[in-house]
Design an enzyme around this catalytic site. Structure first.
Site, mmCIF file in Angstrom:
data_model
loop_
_atom_site.group_PDB
_atom_site.id
_atom_site.type_symbol
_atom_site.label_atom_id
_atom_site.label_comp_id
_atom_site.label_asym_id
_atom_site.label_seq_id
_atom_site.Cartn_x
_atom_site.Cartn_y
_atom_site.Cartn_z
ATOM 1 N N MET A 13 0.822 -1.211 0.000
ATOM 2 C CA MET A 13 0.000 0.000 0.000
ATOM 3 C C MET A 13 0.860 1.267 0.000
ATOM 4 O O MET A 13 0.570 2.223 -0.713
ATOM 5 C CB MET A 13 -0.937 -0.006 1.210
ATOM 6 N N GLY A 15 4.073 1.440 -0.991
ATOM 7 C CA GLY A 15 4.831 1.452 -2.238
ATOM 8 C C GLY A 15 4.017 1.974 -3.411
ATOM 9 O O GLY A 15 4.486 2.804 -4.195
ATOM 10 N N ASN A 96 11.482 -8.285 10.016
ATOM 11 C CA ASN A 96 11.901 -7.225 9.101
ATOM 12 C C ASN A 96 13.411 -7.016 9.058
ATOM 13 O O ASN A 96 13.937 -6.487 8.070
ATOM 14 C CB ASN A 96 11.171 -5.920 9.441
ATOM 15 N N ILE A 119 11.290 3.299 5.485
ATOM 16 C CA ILE A 119 9.990 3.466 6.142
ATOM 17 C C ILE A 119 9.650 2.250 7.007
ATOM 18 O O ILE A 119 8.820 2.314 7.899
ATOM 19 C CB ILE A 119 8.872 3.700 5.092
ATOM 20 N N THR A 120 10.307 1.133 6.744
ATOM 21 C CA THR A 120 10.000 -0.130 7.422
ATOM 22 C C THR A 120 10.149 -0.012 8.941
ATOM 23 O O THR A 120 11.113 0.565 9.438
ATOM 24 C CB THR A 120 10.931 -1.242 6.896
ATOM 25 N N ASN A 121 9.186 -0.564 9.677
ATOM 26 C CA ASN A 121 9.209 -0.551 11.142
ATOM 27 C C ASN A 121 9.829 -1.815 11.717
ATOM 28 O O ASN A 121 9.813 -2.850 11.060
ATOM 29 C CB ASN A 121 7.780 -0.388 11.678
ATOM 30 N N ARG A 152 1.212 14.525 11.798
ATOM 31 C CA ARG A 152 0.071 14.148 12.639
ATOM 32 C C ARG A 152 -0.159 15.192 13.727
ATOM 33 O O ARG A 152 -1.293 15.616 13.975
ATOM 34 C CB ARG A 152 0.315 12.764 13.244
ATOM 35 N N HIS A 176 10.688 6.637 16.569
ATOM 36 C CA HIS A 176 9.358 6.558 15.960
ATOM 37 C C HIS A 176 8.578 5.460 16.679
ATOM 38 O O HIS A 176 8.474 4.337 16.217
ATOM 39 C CB HIS A 176 9.495 6.230 14.470
#
Length: 320
Positions: A13, A15, A96, A119-121, A152, A176
């Site tokens: 989503m 990407g 991950n 961006i990967t958590n 946000r 984050h």
């Protein structure tokens, strides 16, 4: 003049949204990479077919082999497992981390000159590991976190004050995650600091504290509502803002996860701080003064990130 080349590792989503935004902003040609055959090709074709309607010229290529990212100017990494309800960002660590090892090897081989946005958590640990796996210089590898968290915070503040989001500035420091540090003292509406707005009666400290907590829980709130996935529009928009500042040498002051070399008393770790992003990547790290309480919150956030990095070393000793 040849167009820039933007490689997107992961065609889920986020990407797909990244690819669409890159096209709309005409940032360059886009390569969508994914291990799932057909997914990047299908999304690329779908977005390409929207280009005559939206009026942008860009080539979209889907690929399942890292050779397709060769020579990329920017690489944005979203590959990995997204959060599901009840999962913390930290739960994703083991899964991950293995993905980052593969992605890092691909970037090292085919796009060693790229500016990389992760961006990967769990974000701060993953970007730290990705930089090590890829071997790229630290100023060319950042994590997209602070732009999203600050966005946000800005949106929630604009709702509270009933003003345009354009007139709200906000900074979020630290990792984050739940320990992020939204800084009310450095956040403003039309240049007026939030503590002054409390004194002026625009809002109460209690309401401000609730907005700060909602900012910390921003990702989890969306995960809880969606139930089958996590946020993708705002994370993608945030990463594109960072990429655009790099590609156009805009020198935007943006909060990203950057490797610190003594700033804020931290060394060799990726933590969210204000930076200047230009054609050389991270061109400057801005070290702002923190009061005693802010420093304590920041140190707690750093300790949380350090724990994740230690856990990564436990899984992949080569990171040490």
């Amino acid at each position: 003049m040849a167009r820039n080349k933007i490689a997107l590792i992961g065609s889920g989503m986020i990407g797909g949204t990244l690819a669409h935004l890159a096209g709309l902003k005409e940032l360059g040609d886009v390569v969508l990479f994914d291990i799932a055959e057909g997914t990047p090709q299908g999304k690329g074709l779908d977005i390409a077919e929207s280009s005559p309607v939206d009026g942008f010229d860009a080539k979209f290529t889907g690929a399942n082999d890292y050779v397709a990212i060769e020579g990329a100017d920017v690489v944005i990494v979203t590959a990995g497992v997204p959060r599901k309800p009840g999962m913390s960002r930290d739960d994703l660590l083991g899964i991950n981390l293995k993905v980052m090892e593969q992605v890092g090897a691909g970037i090292k081989k085919y796009a060693p000159e790229a500016f990389v946005i992760c961006i990967t958590n769990p974000l701060d640990a993953m970007v730290w590991a990705l930089q090590k796996f890829s071997g790229l210089p630290a100023h060319k590898v950042v994590g997209m976190a602070g732009v999203l968290d600050s966005a946000r915070f800005r949106y929630f503040l604009s709702e509270e004050f009933n003003v345009s989001v354009e007139d709200v500035t906000a900074f979020v420091l630290g990792g984050h995650g739940d320990s992020m540090v939204p800084l009310a003292r450095y956040s403003t509406v039309a240049g007026i600091p939030l503590p002054d707005l409390v004194k002026m009666g625009w809002t109460s400290q209690d309401k401000l504290d609730k907005i700060i907590q909602r900012t910390r829980d921003g990702g989890a709130e969306i995960v809880g509502l969606l139930k089958t996935g996590s946020a993708f529009y705002a994370p993608a928009a945030s990463a594109i803002q960072v990429a655009e500042s790099y590609l156009k040498d805009k020198k935007r002051v943006l909060p990203v996860a950057a490797q610190l070399s003594g700033q804020y008393g931290v060394k060799d770790m990726y933590v969210g701080v204000p930076t200047v992003i230009g054609a050389n990547g991270v061109e400057r790290i801005i070290e702002i003064d923190l009061d005693k309480d802010e420093k304590a919150q920041f140190d707690k956030s750093v300790a949380s990130v350090a724990g994740l990095c230690e856990a990564c070393i436990g899984i992949a000793p080569s990171l040490k």
